[in-house]
Design a protein around this motif. Structure first.
Motif, mmCIF file in Angstrom:
data_model
loop_
_atom_site.group_PDB
_atom_site.id
_atom_site.type_symbol
_atom_site.label_atom_id
_atom_site.label_comp_id
_atom_site.label_asym_id
_atom_site.label_seq_id
_atom_site.Cartn_x
_atom_site.Cartn_y
_atom_site.Cartn_z
ATOM 1 N N CYS A 1 -4.977 7.075 -7.186
ATOM 2 C CA CYS A 1 -6.264 7.519 -7.717
ATOM 3 C C CYS A 1 -5.999 8.209 -9.061
ATOM 4 N N PHE A 2 -7.067 8.562 -9.788
ATOM 5 C CA PHE A 2 -6.834 9.145 -11.121
ATOM 6 C C PHE A 2 -6.155 10.513 -11.024
ATOM 7 N N GLY A 3 -6.417 11.248 -9.926
ATOM 8 C CA GLY A 3 -5.792 12.576 -9.775
ATOM 9 C C GLY A 3 -4.275 12.464 -9.665
ATOM 10 N N VAL A 4 -3.825 11.515 -8.885
ATOM 11 C CA VAL A 4 -2.385 11.323 -8.689
ATOM 12 C C VAL A 4 -1.758 10.716 -9.953
ATOM 13 N N ALA B 1 -1.774 17.617 -7.837
ATOM 14 C CA ALA B 1 -3.216 17.317 -7.794
ATOM 15 C C ALA B 1 -3.984 18.089 -6.723
ATOM 16 N N CYS C 1 -6.216 18.180 -9.665
ATOM 17 C CA CYS C 1 -7.218 17.135 -9.919
ATOM 18 C C CYS C 1 -8.547 17.784 -10.310
ATOM 19 N N THR D 1 -11.483 16.916 -9.739
ATOM 20 C CA THR D 1 -12.415 16.915 -8.591
ATOM 21 C C THR D 1 -12.137 18.130 -7.703
ATOM 22 N N ILE D 2 -10.884 18.420 -7.484
ATOM 23 C CA ILE D 2 -10.537 19.549 -6.611
ATOM 24 C C ILE D 2 -10.879 20.875 -7.300
ATOM 25 N N THR E 1 -11.011 16.526 0.834
ATOM 26 C CA THR E 1 -11.431 15.343 0.056
ATOM 27 C C THR E 1 -11.084 14.014 0.716
ATOM 28 N N CYS F 1 -13.847 12.967 -1.553
ATOM 29 C CA CYS F 1 -13.669 12.364 -2.879
ATOM 30 C C CYS F 1 -14.339 10.982 -2.915
ATOM 31 N N VAL G 1 -12.017 8.100 -2.570
ATOM 32 C CA VAL G 1 -11.554 7.884 -1.198
ATOM 33 C C VAL G 1 -12.648 7.168 -0.391
ATOM 34 N N THR H 1 -4.377 6.444 -1.696
ATOM 35 C CA THR H 1 -4.487 6.919 -3.086
ATOM 36 C C THR H 1 -3.133 7.420 -3.601
HETATM 37 S S1 SF4 Z 1 -9.655 14.407 -5.147
HETATM 38 FE FE1 SF4 Z 1 -9.712 12.181 -5.185
HETATM 39 S S2 SF4 Z 1 -9.034 11.635 -7.243
HETATM 40 FE FE2 SF4 Z 1 -8.436 13.766 -6.893
HETATM 41 S S3 SF4 Z 1 -6.362 13.644 -6.112
HETATM 42 FE FE3 SF4 Z 1 -7.688 13.717 -4.340
HETATM 43 S S4 SF4 Z 1 -8.044 11.563 -3.824
HETATM 44 FE FE4 SF4 Z 1 -7.236 11.617 -5.902
#
Ligand code: SF4
Length: 283
Positions: free
Chosen positions: A17-20, A78, A101, A103-104, A167, A195, A198, A266
């Protein structure tokens, strides 16, 4: 010669995913110049990818070791970290490479706001998971974490609560919990913090799992997302197998001319899924 003549497809939506991706890019940027970088916890829940980065100089440390790391670079992965990790790393004059990340970080902000509003905070998530530790750290650990609804004693619950989720949790289970609480007269403020990446992958994977005779899900043994996706595949296609490395492939699983779908979590690198493909082609 391809003796089993397997028809193989890698799920194009699988992989980091973009976070990783962002966390790994940040680590590699430093390692290309420094050849040494401390990382607080597993950078990604995938043993094979970790081994690749360790060869480049990544050093994984546990939280209890952070106090001994001084005057160097430390990467926060992340999953996000509680405020104490920032304080400690800074106190020891470290340069923090923050790969939390986005999002987090947003969820950490939301939970902090709920805390400031005196809401009763409940989190559906895995006890002691790093993401959960990062979240509860934002609210002085004054949040109730549960993995299973049976852990909550209904009569002790407040009349009103705010429900967050880790998430990587399964969205259907999350809403089953919401319904259950509401049916029992609890006023639930729903914060669906699963997420989107996810959730979408979970949805898309159903079609993928259906369209193949057998599914190989490749993920690290500590990957929560890997477990959720594997269960999802298994529901649709009982002939689904979970592996973490190429060595775990068992030739006996396959029959001639079958179609095989390879997918991942992810945290699963594309190169690993390609290795699995190569190995299946040689059977
Ligand atoms: S919140 Fe989503 S994008 Fe961010 S690291 Fe976790 S799975 Fe990846």
């Amino acid at each position: 010669m391809n003796k089993l003549n397997l028809k193989i497809e890698i799920d194009e939506n699988s992989g980091f995913c973009f976070g990783v991706t962002n966390a790994i890019n940040k680590a590699e940027e430093v390692l290309d110049h420094n050849h040494e970088l401390y990382c607080l916890g597993e950078l990604v829940h995938n043993e094979e990818e970790i081994a690749r980065l360790q060869k480049k100089g990544l050093k994984i440390i546990h939280n209890y070791e952070l106090k001994n790391i001084k005057n160097t670079k430390v990467l926060f992965r992340a999953h996000g970290e509680p405020p104490e990790s920032y304080k400690l790393a800074e106190k020891n004059n470290n340069n923090i490479i923050d790969a939390s990340c986005p999002t987090i970080l947003k969820i950490q902000k939301l939970i902090k706001e709920a805390f400031q509003n005196n809401e009763n905070i409940y989190i559906y998530g895995k006890h002691n998971h790093p993401e959960i530790i990062g979240l509860t750290g934002q609210v002085d650990n004054k949040a109730i974490v549960f993995e299973d609804i049976n852990e909550l004693k209904l009569r002790t619950l407040p009349e009103k609560l705010t429900l967050f989720s880790q998430t990587t949790k399964d969205i259907n289970s999350f809403y089953e919990i919401v319904d259950f609480l509401k049916q029992n007269g609890i006023d639930v403020k729903v914060q669906n913090t699963i997420c989107r990446k996810v959730y979408r992958r979970q949805k898309d994977l159903k079609d993928f799992a259906e369209s193949h005779d057998k599914i190989i899900l490749v993920a690290g043994k500590n990957s929560s997302n890997g477990k959720v996706l594997y269960n999802e595949c298994k529901k649709i296609n009982p002939d689904s197998y979970f592996i973490s490395s190429v060595q775990q492939i068992n030739k006996q699983w396959f029959k001639k001319n079958e179609s095989i779908g390879i997918c991942g979590a992810t945290s699963t690198p594309m190169w690993l899924m390609k290795e699995v493909e190569k190995s299946l082609k040689s059977l």
